[in-house]
Motif scaffolding. Structure first.
Motif, PDB file in Angstrom:
ATOM      1  N   THR A 180       0.825  -1.214   0.000  1.00 37.28           N
ATOM      2  CA  THR A 180       0.000   0.000   0.000  1.00 37.28           C
ATOM      3  C   THR A 180       0.860   1.266   0.000  1.00 37.28           C
ATOM      4  O   THR A 180       0.372   2.337  -0.329  1.00 37.28           O
ATOM      5  CB  THR A 180      -0.951   0.020   1.215  1.00 37.28           C
ATOM      6  N   VAL A 181       2.139   1.127   0.353  1.00 35.75           N
ATOM      7  CA  VAL A 181       3.044   2.282   0.304  1.00 35.75           C
ATOM      8  C   VAL A 181       3.163   2.769  -1.151  1.00 35.75           C
ATOM      9  O   VAL A 181       3.281   3.963  -1.418  1.00 35.75           O
ATOM     10  CB  VAL A 181       4.426   1.924   0.907  1.00 35.75           C
ATOM     11  N   PHE A 182       3.093   1.840  -2.114  1.00 40.83           N
ATOM     12  CA  PHE A 182       3.045   2.236  -3.529  1.00 40.83           C
ATOM     13  C   PHE A 182       1.611   2.591  -3.935  1.00 40.83           C
ATOM     14  O   PHE A 182       1.363   3.555  -4.631  1.00 40.83           O
ATOM     15  CB  PHE A 182       3.479   1.076  -4.445  1.00 40.83           C
ATOM     16  N   LEU A 183       0.696   1.721  -3.522  1.00 42.04           N
ATOM     17  CA  LEU A 183      -0.679   1.813  -4.033  1.00 42.04           C
ATOM     18  C   LEU A 183      -1.407   3.094  -3.631  1.00 42.04           C
ATOM     19  O   LEU A 183      -2.119   3.679  -4.438  1.00 42.04           O
ATOM     20  CB  LEU A 183      -1.496   0.613  -3.531  1.00 42.04           C
ATOM     21  N   LYS A 184      -1.243   3.508  -2.390  1.00 44.93           N
ATOM     22  CA  LYS A 184      -2.037   4.628  -1.896  1.00 44.93           C
ATOM     23  C   LYS A 184      -1.726   5.955  -2.614  1.00 44.93           C
ATOM     24  O   LYS A 184      -2.648   6.569  -3.151  1.00 44.93           O
ATOM     25  CB  LYS A 184      -1.884   4.770  -0.368  1.00 44.93           C
ATOM     26  N   PRO A 185      -0.458   6.378  -2.672  1.00 48.11           N
ATOM     27  CA  PRO A 185      -0.222   7.670  -3.348  1.00 48.11           C
ATOM     28  C   PRO A 185      -0.594   7.637  -4.831  1.00 48.11           C
ATOM     29  O   PRO A 185      -1.109   8.623  -5.358  1.00 48.11           O
ATOM     30  CB  PRO A 185       1.280   7.913  -3.160  1.00 48.11           C
ATOM     31  N   LYS A 202     -12.414  11.094   2.678  1.00 46.92           N
ATOM     32  CA  LYS A 202     -11.859  10.284   3.773  1.00 46.92           C
ATOM     33  C   LYS A 202     -11.565   8.861   3.283  1.00 46.92           C
ATOM     34  O   LYS A 202     -12.455   8.212   2.706  1.00 46.92           O
ATOM     35  CB  LYS A 202     -12.859  10.261   4.924  1.00 46.92           C
ATOM     36  N   ASN A 203     -10.368   8.399   3.512  1.00 47.37           N
ATOM     37  CA  ASN A 203      -9.909   7.070   3.076  1.00 47.37           C
ATOM     38  C   ASN A 203     -10.042   6.850   1.562  1.00 47.37           C
ATOM     39  O   ASN A 203     -10.197   5.716   1.105  1.00 47.37           O
ATOM     40  CB  ASN A 203     -10.648   5.957   3.826  1.00 47.37           C
ATOM     41  N   GLY A 204      -9.969   7.944   0.822  1.00 45.39           N
ATOM     42  CA  GLY A 204     -10.125   7.852  -0.642  1.00 45.39           C
ATOM     43  C   GLY A 204      -9.113   6.907  -1.288  1.00 45.39           C
ATOM     44  O   GLY A 204      -9.444   6.189  -2.234  1.00 45.39           O
ATOM     45  N   THR A 205      -7.868   6.895  -0.781  1.00 48.73           N
ATOM     46  CA  THR A 205      -6.850   6.040  -1.413  1.00 48.73           C
ATOM     47  C   THR A 205      -6.967   4.583  -0.940  1.00 48.73           C
ATOM     48  O   THR A 205      -6.113   3.759  -1.231  1.00 48.73           O
ATOM     49  CB  THR A 205      -5.423   6.554  -1.113  1.00 48.73           C
TER      50      THR A 205
END
Ligand code: SF4
Ligand code: SF4
Ligand code: SF4
Length: 255
Positions: free
Chosen positions: A190-195, A235-238
């Protein structure tokens, strides 16, 4: 003169992408037909293929450690392509579709009984940065220490890593009564996925003229996304995994 295109690697990639493409097409067809388990079918077809065929049979470590490994060796292998397509550049287009339709960890976690979280989200997201760093340091130290036969170690790292993910994921799901607790707090990918998914072209939007603010979409969302807010900063969009539960449950077809 041989035909270079039909070498082993190209046939492998052709087969790989055709299989995944066909699985996704079948899912879209089933979704259009309003089949309730369309997403789960795609998740099982793609997840099992990656875990069993690519991981166990072809010995491709598709976990994050495999990505670091191929990055350090400079070899352009399936795991590097996989990360570039599914987890780094792809999310600019299809957000966290990987998490909803392909991940073999979530494929198992989604069988558990807590499909929508009953408790508020915990402030434990920082753990993902630790698991991310641990995976990087683990592979980097193998290279720095010039350990022999790293390829074999990576295969075993794949087995042990997956078993650990399943064990922690299942334990957390029961502890927090939330199938996706592992995704929310632990998963290093998720460190890649979220941004990247922040900029996703594909995202669920709310038609404010139809919405009656019943909040059902938020109650069924496995990732606690405030889908009624259309801004990218929702909120929590990513965290949205495009599972379509909100869309299926909206009584006013506002999503
Ligand atoms: S957050 Fe991690 S474990 Fe969860 S679905 Fe996405 S990649 Fe898989
Ligand atoms: S479920 Fe539909 S109507 Fe209810 S709040 Fe969500 S978008 Fe609005
Ligand atoms: S329920 Fe809707 S907002 Fe929540 S993860 Fe699924 S698609 Fe995204």
């Amino acid at each position: 003169m041989g035909n270079d295109f039909f070498n082993k690697d190209n046939i492998f990639y052709l087969f790989n992408f055709s299989y995944i493409g066909l699985s996704i097409s079948l899912g879209i067809f089933l979704f259009i037909k309003k089949y309730k388990h369309a997403r789960r079918i795609v998740q099982l077809l793609v997840g099992l293929y990656m875990l069993i065929y690519l991981g166990l049979i072809c010995n491709e470590n598709m976990q994050i450690e495999g990505f670091w490994y191929y990055l350090f060796t400079g070899v352009f292998e399936a795991a590097t392509i996989h990360y570039a397509v599914a987890k780094i550049f792809g999310p600019l287009l299809f957000g966290r579709g990987w998490c909803g339709y392909a991940c073999w960890t979530a494929m198992v976690l989604d069988f558990l009984p807590y499909k929508s979280p009953s408790q508020p989200r915990k402030k434990l997201g920082w753990i993902r940065y630790i698991t991310f760093m641990v995976s990087l340091v683990f592979v980097a130290s193998l290279f720095l220490a010039k350990v022999g036969n790293i390829e074999r170690i990576m295969f075993w790292a794949f087995i042990v890593g997956n078993l650990a993910y399943y064990a922690v994921g299942i334990a957390l799901a029961f502890a927090f009564k939330d199938n996706r607790a592992f995704c929310k707090y632990i998963c290093p990918i998720t460190v890649f996925l979220k941004p990247m998914s922040y900029f996703s072209v594909l995202r669920i939007k709310c038609d404010k003229d139809k919405c009656i603010s019943c909040e059902k979409c938020k109650r069924v969302c496995p990732m606690n996304v405030d889908v009624t807010d259309n801004s990218r900063k929702r909120k929590n969009g990513t965290e949205c995994i495009l599972c379509m539960e909100c869309v299926r449950n909206c009584p006013k077809d506002a999503l």
